[in-house]
Design an enzyme around this catalytic site. Structure first.
Site, short mmCIF file in Angstrom:
data_model
loop_
_atom_site.label_atom_id
_atom_site.label_comp_id
_atom_site.label_asym_id
_atom_site.label_seq_id
_atom_site.Cartn_x
_atom_site.Cartn_y
_atom_site.Cartn_z
N ARG A 152 19.02 7.38 14.30
CA ARG A 152 18.13 7.59 13.15
C ARG A 152 18.74 8.57 12.16
O ARG A 152 18.68 8.38 10.96
CB ARG A 152 16.79 8.15 13.64
N SER B 157 9.27 8.73 19.94
CA SER B 157 8.16 8.62 20.90
C SER B 157 7.56 9.99 21.16
O SER B 157 6.35 10.14 21.29
CB SER B 157 8.66 8.03 22.22
N LYS C 94 10.98 12.05 35.41
CA LYS C 94 10.22 12.30 34.18
C LYS C 94 8.74 12.16 34.47
O LYS C 94 8.34 11.50 35.42
CB LYS C 94 10.64 11.30 33.10
N HIS D 113 11.38 1.36 17.37
CA HIS D 113 11.97 0.53 18.44
C HIS D 113 11.87 -0.94 18.05
O HIS D 113 12.83 -1.71 18.20
CB HIS D 113 11.21 0.73 19.77
O1 PNS Z 1 14.94 6.46 25.13
P1 PNS Z 1 15.87 7.47 25.71
O2 PNS Z 1 15.11 8.42 26.63
O3 PNS Z 1 16.68 8.20 24.67
O4 PNS Z 1 16.91 6.64 26.63
C1 PNS Z 1 17.91 7.30 27.35
C2 PNS Z 1 18.59 6.34 28.35
C3 PNS Z 1 17.55 5.68 29.24
C4 PNS Z 1 19.34 5.28 27.60
C5 PNS Z 1 19.58 7.19 29.19
O5 PNS Z 1 18.92 8.31 29.72
C6 PNS Z 1 20.20 6.41 30.32
O6 PNS Z 1 21.04 5.55 30.10
N1 PNS Z 1 19.76 6.68 31.56
C7 PNS Z 1 20.17 5.96 32.76
C8 PNS Z 1 21.08 6.80 33.63
C9 PNS Z 1 22.49 6.77 33.11
O7 PNS Z 1 23.10 5.74 32.97
N2 PNS Z 1 23.01 7.98 32.82
C10 PNS Z 1 24.32 8.15 32.25
C11 PNS Z 1 24.26 7.97 30.73
S1 PNS Z 1 25.78 8.42 30.03
#
Ligand code: PNS
Length: 185
Positions: A92, A130, A43, A19
């Protein structure tokens, strides 16, 4: 010239060197970068949002154009609220691609004015996540070199508490998160 503000959304549970690598790369190409931690009540994170925020703030203190924030709801709505034009995400390996593409296209459908920009972290972090860091730490493996020192320290503290609890010792009130996790398993 128009200034470009980007958000870098994610769970960051915990933040890793991967990150940090991406934040550093992003800070060089965007005028402003907001690391945005998703507050997701569904979560069951290892670290509270407040802890993750503190860790990320310490990790990014050296970057003048990087800030840390939290959000809930849709990422695109948050991006609009803070007037960002770009969503930064890391890729990645090819295994990340499908999920990231799906998310980027959905975000574009929801908000066509926003662009998702993908960046690759350094190859040495291409296996780092993570989830794996949590697993290695929980099973007693070394997580040095995978996360910044302050995150490694926080992880060690969590694991010490978990160990104490497993041995029937009374955790401190501030350690109740670990207690809750243990009860559920
Ligand atoms: O670090 P992560 O868990 O891969 O991040 C995922 C994240 C937070 C970017 C994604 O889950 C997200 O954008 N969540 C917010 C809700 C949202 O906008 N959902 C629609 C995504 S297409």
């Amino acid at each position: 010239m128009k200034r470009i503000k980007a958000i870098y959304p994610g769970s960051f549970d915990p933040p890793t060197n991967g990150h940090l690598d991406l934040i550093e790369r992003g800070s060089k190409i965007f005028d402003e970068l907001v690391v945005a931690i998703l507050r997701n009540p569904e979560k069951d994170p290892l670290f509270s949002v407040a802890d993750r925020r503190k860790m990320l703030e310490a990790m990014t203190a050296g970057f003048d154009n990087v800030s840390v924030d939290t959000f809930d709801g849709l990422t695109v709505d948050y991006a609009l609220r803070v007037e960002a034009r770009v969503i930064l995400r890391g890729i990645r390996a090819i295994s990340d691609y499908e999920y990231e593409l799906q998310m980027a296209l959905m975000n574009r459908k929801l908000q066509p004015g926003l662009e998702t920009v993908f960046m690759m972290p350094a190859e040495k972090y291409s296996y780092l996540s993570s989830r794996l860091v949590r697993e290695v730490a929980q099973l007693g493996g070394s997580i040095e070199c995978l996360v910044p020192d302050l995150v490694a320290q926080k992880l060690r503290e969590k694991m010490d508490v978990a160990h104490k609890f497993a041995n029937g010792e009374q955790p401190l009130p501030s350690e109740t998160k670990i207690r809750t996790r243990k009860k559920r398993s």
